[in-house]
Design a protein around this motif. Structure first.
Motif, PDB file in Angstrom:
ATOM      1  N   MET A  75       0.812  -1.212   0.000  1.00 10.90           N
ATOM      2  CA  MET A  75       0.000   0.000   0.000  1.00 10.90           C
ATOM      3  C   MET A  75       0.849   1.268   0.000  1.00 10.90           C
ATOM      4  SD  MET A  75      -3.063  -1.055   2.665  1.00 10.90           S
ATOM      5  CE  MET A  75      -4.145   0.291   2.161  1.00 10.90           C
ATOM      6  N   GLY A  76       2.185   1.102  -0.013  1.00 13.25           N
ATOM      7  CA  GLY A  76       3.067   2.260  -0.058  1.00 13.25           C
ATOM      8  C   GLY A  76       3.432   2.819   1.295  1.00 13.25           C
ATOM      9  N   ASN A  77       3.284   2.016   2.348  1.00 12.35           N
ATOM     10  CA  ASN A  77       3.610   2.476   3.705  1.00 12.35           C
ATOM     11  C   ASN A  77       4.643   1.559   4.360  1.00 12.35           C
ATOM     12  OD1 ASN A  77       1.616   4.639   3.813  1.00 12.35           O
ATOM     13  ND2 ASN A  77       0.091   3.006   3.873  1.00 12.35           N
ATOM     14  N   SER A  78       5.674   1.188   3.633  1.00 16.86           N
ATOM     15  CA  SER A  78       6.585   0.147   4.105  1.00 16.86           C
ATOM     16  C   SER A  78       7.409   0.561   5.325  1.00 16.86           C
ATOM     17  CB  SER A  78       7.525  -0.274   2.973  1.00 16.86           C
ATOM     18  OG  SER A  78       8.283   0.836   2.531  1.00 16.86           O
ATOM     19  N   ARG A  79       7.985   1.746   5.306  1.00 16.63           N
ATOM     20  CA  ARG A  79       8.853   2.239   6.390  1.00 16.63           C
ATOM     21  C   ARG A  79       9.943   1.224   6.739  1.00 16.63           C
ATOM     22  NH1 ARG A  79       5.845   4.607  11.466  1.00 16.63           N
ATOM     23  NH2 ARG A  79       8.033   5.048  11.896  1.00 16.63           N
ATOM     24  N   LEU A  80      10.583   0.679   5.729  1.00 20.67           N
ATOM     25  CA  LEU A  80      11.613  -0.331   5.951  1.00 20.67           C
ATOM     26  C   LEU A  80      12.931   0.268   6.421  1.00 20.67           C
ATOM     27  CD1 LEU A  80      10.997  -2.793   2.972  1.00 20.67           C
ATOM     28  CD2 LEU A  80      10.210  -2.967   5.339  1.00 20.67           C
ATOM     29  N   GLU A  81      13.013   1.614   6.466  1.00 23.13           N
ATOM     30  CA  GLU A  81      14.216   2.213   7.031  1.00 23.13           C
ATOM     31  C   GLU A  81      14.306   1.956   8.527  1.00 23.13           C
ATOM     32  OE1 GLU A  81      10.851   5.148   7.191  1.00 23.13           O
ATOM     33  OE2 GLU A  81      11.744   3.801   5.688  1.00 23.13           O
ATOM     34  N   ASP A  82      13.181   1.637   9.132  1.00 23.43           N
ATOM     35  CA  ASP A  82      13.155   1.244  10.545  1.00 23.43           C
ATOM     36  C   ASP A  82      13.735  -0.161  10.662  1.00 23.43           C
ATOM     37  OD1 ASP A  82      12.252   0.055  13.025  1.00 23.43           O
ATOM     38  OD2 ASP A  82      10.922   1.783  13.255  1.00 23.43           O
ATOM     39  N   SER A  83      14.770  -0.343  11.484  1.00 23.49           N
ATOM     40  CA  SER A  83      15.443  -1.641  11.593  1.00 23.49           C
ATOM     41  C   SER A  83      14.497  -2.742  12.083  1.00 23.49           C
ATOM     42  CB  SER A  83      16.650  -1.533  12.533  1.00 23.49           C
ATOM     43  OG  SER A  83      16.243  -1.112  13.825  1.00 23.49           O
ATOM     44  N   GLN A  84      13.574  -2.374  12.956  1.00 21.30           N
ATOM     45  CA  GLN A  84      12.619  -3.368  13.452  1.00 21.30           C
ATOM     46  C   GLN A  84      11.711  -3.859  12.335  1.00 21.30           C
ATOM     47  OE1 GLN A  84      10.295  -2.066  16.817  1.00 21.30           O
ATOM     48  NE2 GLN A  84       8.954  -3.868  16.778  1.00 21.30           N
ATOM     49  N   ASN A  85      11.217  -2.933  11.528  1.00 20.00           N
ATOM     50  CA  ASN A  85      10.375  -3.315  10.395  1.00 20.00           C
ATOM     51  C   ASN A  85      11.162  -4.128   9.374  1.00 20.00           C
ATOM     52  OD1 ASN A  85       8.352  -1.869  11.616  1.00 20.00           O
ATOM     53  ND2 ASN A  85       8.587  -0.052  10.315  1.00 20.00           N
ATOM     54  N   SER A  86      12.406  -3.746   9.171  1.00 20.71           N
ATOM     55  CA  SER A  86      13.251  -4.470   8.222  1.00 20.71           C
ATOM     56  C   SER A  86      13.487  -5.906   8.666  1.00 20.71           C
ATOM     57  CB  SER A  86      14.581  -3.732   8.065  1.00 20.71           C
ATOM     58  OG  SER A  86      15.423  -4.413   7.166  1.00 20.71           O
ATOM     59  N   ALA A  87      13.684  -6.109   9.973  1.00 23.55           N
ATOM     60  CA  ALA A  87      13.895  -7.457  10.499  1.00 23.55           C
ATOM     61  C   ALA A  87      12.644  -8.309  10.344  1.00 23.55           C
ATOM     62  CB  ALA A  87      14.311  -7.383  11.966  1.00 23.55           C
ATOM     63  N   VAL A  88      11.489  -7.677  10.493  1.00 21.66           N
ATOM     64  CA  VAL A  88      10.216  -8.386  10.317  1.00 21.66           C
ATOM     65  C   VAL A  88      10.028  -8.773   8.854  1.00 21.66           C
ATOM     66  CG1 VAL A  88       7.704  -8.089  10.369  1.00 21.66           C
ATOM     67  CG2 VAL A  88       9.081  -7.384  12.328  1.00 21.66           C
ATOM     68  N   ARG A  89      10.439  -7.885   7.956  1.00 20.93           N
ATOM     69  CA  ARG A  89      10.229  -8.122   6.520  1.00 20.93           C
ATOM     70  C   ARG A  89      11.036  -9.291   5.993  1.00 20.93           C
ATOM     71  NH1 ARG A  89       9.417  -9.542   2.316  1.00 20.93           N
ATOM     72  NH2 ARG A  89       8.846  -8.424   0.390  1.00 20.93           N
ATOM     73  N   VAL A  90      12.260  -9.476   6.471  1.00 19.04           N
ATOM     74  CA  VAL A  90      13.120 -10.521   5.909  1.00 19.04           C
ATOM     75  C   VAL A  90      12.640 -11.928   6.278  1.00 19.04           C
ATOM     76  CG1 VAL A  90      15.158  -9.052   5.836  1.00 19.04           C
ATOM     77  CG2 VAL A  90      14.720 -10.428   7.876  1.00 19.04           C
ATOM     78  N   ARG A  91      11.714 -12.015   7.210  1.00 14.89           N
ATOM     79  CA  ARG A  91      11.179 -13.339   7.535  1.00 14.89           C
ATOM     80  C   ARG A  91      10.251 -13.854   6.437  1.00 14.89           C
ATOM     81  NH1 ARG A  91      10.550 -11.367  13.265  1.00 14.89           N
ATOM     82  NH2 ARG A  91       8.288 -11.187  12.931  1.00 14.89           N
ATOM     83  N   MET A  92       9.834 -12.957   5.545  1.00 15.16           N
ATOM     84  CA  MET A  92       9.035 -13.340   4.381  1.00 15.16           C
ATOM     85  C   MET A  92       9.944 -13.435   3.155  1.00 15.16           C
ATOM     86  SD  MET A  92       5.730 -13.922   4.485  1.00 15.16           S
ATOM     87  CE  MET A  92       4.323 -13.742   5.580  1.00 15.16           C
ATOM     88  N   VAL A  93      10.002 -14.598   2.551  1.00 20.41           N
ATOM     89  CA  VAL A  93      10.851 -14.830   1.381  1.00 20.41           C
ATOM     90  C   VAL A  93      10.000 -14.749   0.124  1.00 20.41           C
ATOM     91  CG1 VAL A  93      12.421 -16.425   0.245  1.00 20.41           C
ATOM     92  CG2 VAL A  93      12.333 -16.338   2.749  1.00 20.41           C
ATOM     93  N   GLU A  94      10.291 -13.778  -0.726  1.00 21.34           N
ATOM     94  CA  GLU A  94       9.537 -13.675  -1.975  1.00 21.34           C
ATOM     95  C   GLU A  94       9.973 -14.781  -2.931  1.00 21.34           C
ATOM     96  OE1 GLU A  94       9.252 -10.604  -5.686  1.00 21.34           O
ATOM     97  OE2 GLU A  94       8.900  -9.729  -3.691  1.00 21.34           O
TER      98      GLU A  94
END
Length: 482
Positions: free
Chosen positions: A443-462
């Protein structure tokens, strides 16, 4: 952004809301879908499968929206449709990974045990018929075994194992008060009042539970996968009317243990994988979670569950009970799956269960199979897997690993149920964090510059991106069925 969160597992709702706030701090949560203003530009919905028509209307109106349901996912969630999608896909792609990682599956239309021979002969694939005939003269331990599954029921309802035509027939209910061999041919008779009626119509009250052998439930074949692990299908007093029961209830069978096949009709028979390495002498399977977003990106969650059967593993020829060959935790009560630790961390299973780094190889196979099955469904059965940019779906895929290390896809579950207890509960919360992260990214609200959000994101493998290959959808809105 307006957000409506009322999922199939209520205990996760508050956690999901907190995850959304991580990305949109000023999000407005509503308790009723009608509370969302018609002029709302951005809407996020995480809801159960009830009353989806109203939810799709809100999605249509919003400029930016995302809802956790596709208009139709039968190509994945219905076992017979999944078998057809795999068949279509591999027919022209014999090198596809699905060819050797999905057990041979035969679609069957079954009603009563008296007509099993006809059903086997009428199947699109005669592999099952030939296999059962070959088994007749073999010792039980040398036979090829099969597992019977209703096409649209989950929670382990109606699942049986068999190796002969007689064993298959014994699992189905008997036709009550049949005086003729063919129930499809009915005779017209004249009543004393001169009215002419069908003979089967006159005898209707004699059929057990008011269900005749030729009963066809309107809408049953087109019923979508909203009836999944969150509830079971049942038939009430009036013919053709469907409703949901609580998840704790199972599909009612006769006292003899036979399946009420006249109420289900559509089944699949899948080749039974016998050689499975036991975990603490119990059969087990892997539950993996795949997140499908828009048109069409698919992600596989790194953490997975090992789901164990209740009882010790036995070969099918020893006539094991459901507690031995069914690894579905829905057939276990809370005390059982907690005390026997039936839901465990896959990555903590013994390293020496199979040779080498078998867990990493297993995950790689799961990623490849998951990507291929979504690709197959989207390209071969787009009418039954309708992907839209404003939709996403969380699916639970069940896999079995045999003694050679080969991974087999058993089935796909839509709107999977989550348990609060132990490792499964903690996994569910972490999974939702990653699901919301990918959804907000879409939806365009990723905020992956946040380290916590980035750590959560890598648990999903595209594992799949078909965005360009599927092209633009011509569907502009979802209109509820009348």
């Amino acid at each position: 952004m307006y957000a409506y969160v009322k999922g199939a597992c209520p205990w996760l709702d508050e956690h999901i809301k907190s995850c959304v706030r991580q990305y949109v701090s000023d999000v407005i949560f509503v308790n009723h879908i009608v509370s969302i203003r018609p002029s709302a530009a951005t809407v996020f919905q995480f809801c159960s499968g009830e009353n989806l028509g109203r939810h799709f209307n809100v999605m249509n109106a919003a400029e930016t929206a995302l809802i956790n349901a596709y208009p139709n996912s039968d190509a994945l969630a219905r076992k017979d449709c999944l078998a057809r999608a795999v068949e279509y896909w591999t027919a022209k792609r014999p090198d596809s990974i699905l060819k050797d990682h999905v057990p041979i599956t035969v679609r069957l239309s079954l009603d009563y045990s008296e007509y099993v021979d006809d059903a086997l002969a009428a199947a699109d694939d005669l592999t099952l018929l030939y296999s059962l005939e070959d088994n007749e003269n073999k010792a039980a331990s040398e036979r090829e075994w099969w597992i019977l599954k209703p096409a649209i029921l989950d929670c382990g309802a109606g699942i049986r194992i068999f190796s002969t035509v007689e064993e298959l027939a014994s699992n189905l209910e008997l036709a009550a008060n049949l005086e003729e061999e063919d129930d499809e041919q009915s005779e017209e008779v004249q009543e004393p009042n001169g009215k002419r009626v069908l003979d089967t119509e006159r005898q209707g009250d004699d059929w057990r539970s008011g269900v005749s052998p030729s009963l066809s439930l309107p809408g049953l074949d087109s019923l979508d996968a909203m009836i999944t692990t969150t509830g079971n299908l049942s038939v009430n007093g009036s013919r053709g009317k469907l409703h949901r029961d609580s998840a704790a209830q199972q599909c009612a069978c006769e006292d003899s243990g036979r399946i009420p096949s006249a109420q289900m009709r559509e089944f699949v028979a899948q080749r039974y994988i016998v050689s499975v390495p036991p975990l603490e002498n119990r059969k087990w399977h892997i539950r993996s979670y795949a997140l499908s977003v828009g048109r069409l990106k698919v992600h596989v969650y790194r953490e997975m569950l090992a789901l164990l059967a209740l009882d010790d593993q036995k070969p099918p020829w020893d006539d094991p009970g459901a507690g031995s060959f069914l690894t579905n935790t829905a057939i276990q009560n809370e005390d059982q799956y907690v005390s026997k630790e039936s839901m465990r961390d896959f990555w903590q299973t013994p390293d020496d269960l199979l040779t080498g780094d078998w867990k990493a190889r297993t995950f790689d196979q799961i990623c490849a199979i998951s990507a291929e099955v979504f690709r197959a469904a989207a390209h071969t059965m787009s009418d039954k897997f309708t992907t839209l940019d404003k939709c996403f779906g969380l699916f639970a895929l069940d896999f079995l690993v045999d003694t050679s290390g080969t991974v087999w896809l058993l089935e796909v579950n839509e709107t999977p149920v989550f348990y609060e207890h132990g490792f499964a509960g903690a996994l569910a919360q972490r999974l939702m964090e990653s699901v919301i992260c990918v959804a907000m990214e879409h939806m365009g609200n990723s905020r992956l510059e946040d380290s916590q959000n980035s750590a959560v994101r890598v648990r999903m493998v595209e594992v799949l991106d078909e965005t360009e290959k599927l092209g633009k959808s011509s569907i502009t809105e979802i209109v509820p069925q009348v």
